[in-house]
Design an enzyme around this catalytic site. Structure first.
Site, PDB file in Angstrom:
ATOM      1  N   ASP A 464     -55.908 -21.707 -36.539  1.00 46.94           N
ATOM      2  CA  ASP A 464     -56.843 -21.556 -37.655  1.00 46.94           C
ATOM      3  C   ASP A 464     -58.283 -21.806 -37.199  1.00 46.94           C
ATOM      4  O   ASP A 464     -58.530 -22.352 -36.105  1.00 46.94           O
ATOM      5  CB  ASP A 464     -56.445 -22.552 -38.759  1.00 46.94           C
ATOM      6  CG  ASP A 464     -56.744 -22.031 -40.162  1.00 46.94           C
ATOM      7  OD1 ASP A 464     -57.607 -21.161 -40.296  1.00 46.94           O
ATOM      8  OD2 ASP A 464     -56.116 -22.526 -41.118  1.00 46.94           O
ATOM      9  N   ASP A 530     -56.090 -15.470 -47.198  1.00 44.70           N
ATOM     10  CA  ASP A 530     -55.501 -16.620 -47.884  1.00 44.70           C
ATOM     11  C   ASP A 530     -54.968 -16.231 -49.251  1.00 44.70           C
ATOM     12  O   ASP A 530     -54.256 -17.009 -49.884  1.00 44.70           O
ATOM     13  CB  ASP A 530     -56.552 -17.721 -48.063  1.00 44.70           C
ATOM     14  CG  ASP A 530     -56.519 -18.693 -46.903  1.00 44.70           C
ATOM     15  OD1 ASP A 530     -55.609 -18.580 -46.060  1.00 44.70           O
ATOM     16  OD2 ASP A 530     -57.410 -19.555 -46.823  1.00 44.70           O
TER      17      ASP A 530
HETATM   18  C1  DGJ Z   1     -56.648 -21.826 -44.072  1.00 44.87           C
HETATM   19  C2  DGJ Z   1     -55.486 -20.915 -43.853  1.00 44.87           C
HETATM   20  O1  DGJ Z   1     -55.837 -19.598 -44.082  1.00 44.87           O
HETATM   21  C3  DGJ Z   1     -54.339 -21.365 -44.726  1.00 44.87           C
HETATM   22  O2  DGJ Z   1     -53.268 -20.477 -44.605  1.00 44.87           O
HETATM   23  C4  DGJ Z   1     -53.937 -22.744 -44.320  1.00 44.87           C
HETATM   24  O3  DGJ Z   1     -53.461 -22.728 -43.006  1.00 44.87           O
HETATM   25  C5  DGJ Z   1     -55.130 -23.674 -44.438  1.00 44.87           C
HETATM   26  N1  DGJ Z   1     -56.281 -23.168 -43.737  1.00 44.87           N
HETATM   27  C6  DGJ Z   1     -54.785 -25.038 -43.907  1.00 44.87           C
HETATM   28  O4  DGJ Z   1     -55.870 -25.851 -43.844  1.00 44.87           O
END
Ligand code: DGJ
Length: 737
Positions: A464, A530
């Site tokens: 991430d 997301d």
């Molecule tokens: C952002 C990501 O896109 C989510 O899927 C998740 O992993 C969160 N961060 C976790 O902090």
């Protein structure tokens, strides 16, 4: 490699692959200029190519310089090109307008070299050039790939005794003046890759990415095409900068009618200062020509699928725990979730953010990659062991480039936090950026991650990157460091893959903020957004697949009420949307009803039964329908079958509905089109007569592409799935019988 001797300054190049030709003129030792990039030209003699090149010479008309302006792939100011130059740089104010002379070129396998004519199919050519006055060397790579995709990249070397500052190294591809409409992408967090169109007018359409990551709003592919170009028709030329740091895409049109599309890395002040014999190499600029956007996408997909590193085994159906538990890590609950997942046929279980020291929320802990002993007193083993016993792979979340000020690492090494101006940058998601270009910081992350990856059976890392880079300087001076940071992140990914063969990495950046071909060189999947609301994902996934094939695009089924938008959707719409990509689930299964679990299991089985087709076939979309209907299909390479997903985005404007067409099939074969129901049938369906009570209809590929079928009636925010199979033994319409 065939070395063309220095005594051969006159070089013409003609390469052809998959219906695309590129003709380059590098005569009289000048940098290669694109004479033609577009539809294949067929055989061309030396005389033909010379004539083509002559036909391309700009007339001198009006108040212009006294020699025809010549545009090289690296545009040169000295040639009278008044647009954006390829090199912006200087040596203490001098040597800012280089004039390169090609000294030699290397021609890779795939083309013949005969008396200054390079002719062949897919092939890589490297032009070596020098400017003896500015004391600069240039290496310009141009490669036509088997899929018809073209890529080019430049490297600049300082041969002078004093430092040379590079501010920009951009490449540009000329496009014909009939390409007067631009398409690129905008977007934001949870709504990535929003297409935007506008006319290409005089001036620069400049898409700068200054976020230190690719960005949710990245241009992604900047295309220019004939007005009205669509998925199936209309010539289109596009470029993509394969880089995950600051970058730029642009389209430029001059008053002379000349127009280019191009791009490169966007360098911050002072980021690249070359000492003697040091060099700077820019990222690949991919250039994709297509007769329609599907053709363009296919060139990217076929290239990516042809790489030795492309994921070869079936993409494991994934369960990611993020939207099920967030930071609430409880071993028993997670083991229970794993058991429910396995029962559904899930193949990979991913533990997301929250497992490491102090990470009880998003304000602390980043940078300390050790298991939190308070939440996980026995380490991750109780969960990892159960997951692997159940026959699933285990995946783990990291955010290696980031740090919270409230972490052991930031407390012990505040100088590892990127910053400039004697102050800390404004926080983003309460976090800062760890300066991976510092060898000690890089080693810290590499070793901590390696320890965790060695201690447990981990097959997959979700990588991430949750904030933009702001004031990203390196101490002690605070010099701008996005360039070095991006390369260090790439190095770290490469090194982990080297240390842990078979490890797969997912590129995530607050969802789909890092989707580019630079990161895809070292990762195996992107998290497209997301937002797993299927109504949003209909568009996000469809456009992400303009660059990446479906198997690289992570797509999950969320809970009935979406966590981001609050919209409620039927399982059939959620699953029927996600099933097109690298399929997964992100939902607390303990809260799902028995009928939802039953239907979900059917979707998992459906995906597994069809993933080979979904993940190897050609993506097709259709222009011929009401805009409220999104048509996404996949046709097998041998054209014998297809799966088609009709996405009902909102209420249709007319009633009864019109037709839709299915392009991409063999026009001369006959196909049966059958509706497929997975799980419980949706209510509100109005089957058209061609359903024939579920046995479907047989039509030729040509009729399906040209005439089409009546759109089945369905409520908005639904998906209708159609299976298309060749009717074997039913004869064909081809002249060959
Ligand atoms: C952002 C990501 O896109 C989510 O899927 C998740 O992993 C969160 N961060 C976790 O902090």
């Amino acid at each position: 490699m065939t070395d063309v001797p220095q005594s051969a300054p006159d070089v013409l190049v003609h390469l052809t692959a998959a219906g695309v030709s590129v003709v380059l003129d590098s005569t009289r030792g000048r940098l290669p200029a694109v004479v033609h990039w577009g539809a294949a030209l067929g055989a061309q003699s030396r005389e033909d190519l010379r004539a083509l090149s002559t036909a391309d010479v700009e007339p001198r008309e009006g108040n212009v310089v006294d020699e025809p302006v010549r545009l090289a792939i690296l545009p040169e100011h000295h040639a009278g090109w008044p647009g954006r130059p390829g090199v912006a740089g200087h040596r203490d104010g001098a040597d800012w307008s280089p004039r390169f002379q090609v000294t030699s070129l290397d021609v890779g396998p795939g083309a013949t070299v005969d008396d200054g004519l390079v002719d062949g199919g897919p092939c890589a050519i490297v032009f070596h050039a020098r400017d003896e006055v500015a004391m600069l060397g240039l290496e310009l790579e141009v490669e036509l790939l088997a899929s018809g995709l073209l890529r080019t990249r430049a490297g600049l070397t300082n041969h002078g005794g004093t430092a040379y500052t590079v501010s920009d190294l951009s490449l540009a591809m000329p496009i014909p003046s009939r390409a007067r409409e631009i398409l690129d992408f905008a977007g934001r967090w949870s709504k990535e890759r929003i297409p935007q169109r506008r006319a290409l007018v005089t001036g620069i359409h400049d898409r700068e990415g200054r976020k230190g990551r690719t960005g949710h709003d990245a241009a992604t592919i900047l295309s220019a095409g004939v007005p009205g170009f669509g998925f199936t028709r209309g010539e289109v030329w596009g470029v993509h900068v394969a880089f995950s740091g600051n970058h730029r895409h642009f389209a430029e049109r001059l008053a002379t009618d000349a127009q280019v599309i191009g791009g490169g890395e966007l360098l911050l002040p002072g980021e690249v200062r070359l000492g003697r014999d040091e060099d700077y190499r820019g990222p690949w600029l991919y250039a994709a020509y297509g007769d329609g956007l599907d053709d363009q996408a296919r060139r990217f997909h076929r290239f990516l699928r042809g790489r030795a590193t492309h994921p070869a085994r079936p993409r494991p159906v994934t369960l990611n725990v993020w939207e099920a538990v967030y930071f609430d890590h409880d071993v028993d609950r997670l083991v229970d979730l794993a058991e429910r997942a396995a029962a559904l046929g899930i193949e990979r279980f991913v533990l997301d953010d929250g497992w490491f020291r102090g990470r009880r929320d998003d304000r602390r802990g980043l940078g300390d990659w050790v298991v939190d002993e308070t939440v996980w007193p026995d380490g991750l083993s109780p969960l990892v062991d159960r997951v692997t016993q159940l026959g699933m792979e285990f995946g783990l979340w990291f955010e290696p480039e980031m740090v919270n000020e409230d972490s052991d690492v930031a407390r012990s090494h505040p100088e590892w936090v990127m910053q400039t101006g004697g102050r800390l940058p404004v926080r983003g998601r309460h976090q800062q950026v760890l300066d991976l270009a510092r060898p000690e910081a890089y080693a810290h992350v590499l070793e901590q991650m390696s320890r965790v990856l060695s201690d447990y059976d981990i097959a997959y890392v979700k990588w991430d990157h949750n904030r933009d880079l702001v004031d990203a300087g390196s101490l002690p001076t605070g010099a701008a460091g996005v360039h070095r940071q991006t390369l260090a992140a790439y190095r770290l990914m490469d090194e982990l893959k080297r240390r842990f063969p078979g490890l797969e990495i997912e590129s995530c950046s607050s969802g789909g903020g890092r989707v580019d071909l630079g990161v895809i060189e070292r990762t195996d999947r992107v998290w497209a957004s997301d937002c797993v609301d299927p109504l949003e994902r209909q568009g996000i996934d469809l456009w992400t697949m303009q660059l990446l094939p479906p198997e690289l695009v992570g797509a999950h089924v969320g809970s009935p009420v979406n966590e981001t938008t609050g919209r409620r959707h039927e399982l059939s719409f959620r699953a029927g949307t996600a099933v097109r990509g690298h399929f997964g689930i992100e939902w607390d299964l303990a809260k799902a009803s028995a009928s939802e679990i039953h239907d979900l299991a059917e979707w998992v089985a459906f995906h597994k039964a069809h993933r080979e087709l979904l993940h190897t076939g050609d993506v097709i979309r259709s222009d011929d329908s009401d805009p409220t209907l999104s048509i996404h299909g996949v046709v097998s390479a041998d054209r014998s079958e297809a799966l088609v997903f009709l996405g009902y985005l909102s209420r249709y404007e007319s009633s009864p509905r019109g037709r839709f067409t299915l392009p991409g099939l063999d026009p001369d074969r006959r196909y049966r089109v059958v509706p497929v129901v997975v799980g419980a049938p949706d209510d509100g369906l109005a089957p058209p007569s061609w359903y024939h009570d579920g046995t479907g209809i047989v039509l030729s590929g040509r009729a399906l592409a040209v005439t089409g079928l009546r759109i089945p009636g369905a409520r908005p925010e639904r998906v209708v799935v159609l299976r298309v199979r060749e009717e074997v033994g039913q004869g064909s319409y081809g002249s060959g019988g």
